[in-house]
Design an enzyme around this catalytic site. Structure first.
Site, PDB file in Angstrom:
ATOM      1  N   TYR A 142       0.899  -1.202   0.004  1.00 50.49           N
ATOM      2  CA  TYR A 142       0.013  -0.080   0.024  1.00 50.49           C
ATOM      3  C   TYR A 142       0.869   1.221   0.022  1.00 50.49           C
ATOM      4  CZ  TYR A 142      -4.647  -2.057   0.846  1.00 50.49           C
ATOM      5  OH  TYR A 142      -5.728  -2.576   0.815  1.00 50.49           O
ATOM      6  N   LYS A 190       3.351 -15.413   2.617  1.00 57.26           N
ATOM      7  CA  LYS A 190       3.387 -16.071   1.434  1.00 57.26           C
ATOM      8  C   LYS A 190       4.943 -16.448   1.353  1.00 57.26           C
ATOM      9  CE  LYS A 190       1.613 -17.907  -2.438  1.00 57.26           C
ATOM     10  NZ  LYS A 190       0.694 -18.774  -2.426  1.00 57.26           N
ATOM     11  N   ASP A 222      -3.155 -18.470   0.836  1.00 57.88           N
ATOM     12  CA  ASP A 222      -3.995 -18.979   0.058  1.00 57.88           C
ATOM     13  C   ASP A 222      -4.711 -19.996   0.844  1.00 57.88           C
ATOM     14  OD1 ASP A 222      -1.807 -20.444  -0.047  1.00 57.88           O
ATOM     15  OD2 ASP A 222      -1.715 -21.005  -1.998  1.00 57.88           O
ATOM     16  N   ASP A 246      -6.082  -6.802   4.445  1.00 55.95           N
ATOM     17  CA  ASP A 246      -7.442  -6.136   3.718  1.00 55.95           C
ATOM     18  C   ASP A 246      -8.460  -7.445   3.042  1.00 55.95           C
ATOM     19  OD1 ASP A 246      -8.948  -4.294   2.461  1.00 55.95           O
ATOM     20  OD2 ASP A 246      -7.952  -4.847   0.585  1.00 55.95           O
ATOM     21  N   ASP A 250     -11.860  -8.957   5.218  1.00 56.34           N
ATOM     22  CA  ASP A 250     -13.276  -8.852   4.584  1.00 56.34           C
ATOM     23  C   ASP A 250     -13.956 -10.197   4.503  1.00 56.34           C
ATOM     24  OD1 ASP A 250     -13.293  -6.254   4.223  1.00 56.34           O
ATOM     25  OD2 ASP A 250     -13.710  -6.362   2.151  1.00 56.34           O
TER      26      ASP A 250
END
Ligand code: IPM
Ligand code: MG
Length: 352
Positions: A142, A190, A222, A246, A250
């Site tokens: 970001y 990851k 994942d 993020d 959600d």
């Protein structure tokens, strides 16, 4: 005690829902003998309209001078469909995070019995799920530099960076949350692909000996996305970097069936910001129908996290439970009689 609270209602339904939380906070003040001083400032699309800046200097100053910040929502459809707009409400959010040093976003994920049937998951999978997602909020892709396009405009790039200090700071918070809960911390990364994730894992591994009573496990993002859907009850505290957080936060919030009810905290170096996880819901603006509960519960988090007022926070959570049992709820969560945003707020304040 006296506390200064900055109010940033923002756009869309923001002002209506923040107003209800203020009613409830005032009632808490009366009951527990505290004075909350509220001061309001602009952020988001309304700030662009008035000042040209989505996070004006004045708003920044007010936040810095406050004990905590209660935030509504930002966003306006007029910006969403204009990818060429040079000033956007979301920039206000990122500026706020960076300037206030809001390095951790904390989202508790829990279910409400009366709403569990709204979950997209089978009830037995999700009922009783109770975990916290801790997302790093001021680093990673970001904010990394360089970012942009090549001169010929045919290639674009973003950069993901993390320092050891940034990772330690957020992981420490993760350990502290786990210590107060079920003592399990899941680190999501990851590391099979990304250098930042490998630094992340190495840094956490170095910290593990200092937190002997916490059980730590590592999960690729994942796999974590899958497991949130398959076994949401297995998680206690999850800590992860900005963009993974993020997405996963959600995902995690929607499985409860209660998206409109969930609060969040963004913990900062200078001050902390509390906000509902839902957005500005422009279709409902000004109609007095939006659900104020997520904002009211954000006010409860504010009392607990920033002001250390645990009992007061519990009083808010209790009255919210009572309102749901009594059916004093907005149209989004009832098939029966629906109450207005302002009626729910008043009921909560009167019954605290
Ligand atoms: C969030 C939002 C923001 C983010 C957007 C609005 C910039 O999705 O708070 O999760 O991506 O961080
Ligand atoms: Mg998001």
């Amino acid at each position: 005690m006296n506390y200064n609270i900055a109010l940033l209602p923002g756009d869309g339904i923001g002002p209506e829902i923040v107003e209800q939380a203020v009613k409830v906070l005032k009632a808490v003040g009366k009951k527990f003998n505290h004075t909350f001083e509220f001061k309001e400032a602009l952020v988001g699309a309304c700030a662009i309209d008035e000042t040209g800046n989505p996070f004006p200097e004045e708003t920044f100053k007010l936040c810095m001078d406050s004990d905590a910040v209660l935030f509504g929502a930002i966003g306006d459809p007029k910006y969403d469909n204009d990818p060429k707009a040079t000033v956007r409400p979301e920039q206000g959010l990122l500026a706020m995070r960076k300037k206030l040093g809001l390095y951790a976003n904390i989202r508790p994920v829990s279910t409400f019995k009366s709403l569990i049937h709204k979950s997209p998951l089978r009830q037995d999978l999700v009922e009783g799920a109770d975990f916290v997602v801790i997302r790093e909020l001021t680093g990673g892709i970001y904010f990394g530099e360089p970012r942009g396009r090549t001169e010929d405009q045919n290639k674009a790039y973003d950069t993901c960076t993390y320092t050891r200090e940034e990772i330690q700071r957020i992981t420490k918070l993760g350990f502290e949350y786990a210590a107060k809960r079920d003592k399990r911390l899941t680190v999501v990364d990851k590391a099979n692909i990304l250098a930042t994730s490998r630094l992340w894992r190495e840094t956490v591994q170095d910290m593990v000996p200092d937190y002997k009573d916490i059980e730590v496990d590592y999960m690729f993002v994942d796999n974590a996305a899958m497991q949130i859907i398959q076994w949401p009850k297995k998680f206690d505290v999850m800590v992860t970097e900005n963009m993974f957080g993020d997405i996963l936060s959600d995902e995690a919030s929607v499985i409860t069936g209660s998206l409109g009810l969930l609060p969040s905290a963004s913990v900062g170096i200078h001050t902390s910001v509390f906000e509902p996880i839902h957005g500005s819901y422009p279709q409902a603006t000004g109609k007095d129908i939006a659900n104020p509960i997520a904002t009211v519960l954000s006010a409860a988090m504010l009392l607990e996290v920033s002001l250390d007022l645990t009992e007061e926070a519990r009083a808010i959570r209790d009255v919210v439970d009572k309102s749901m049992e009594a059916g004093i709820v907005t149209e989004d969560i009832t098939d029966g009689q629906a109450y207005k945003t302002s009626e729910v707020g008043t009921w909560l304040a009167e019954n605290i």
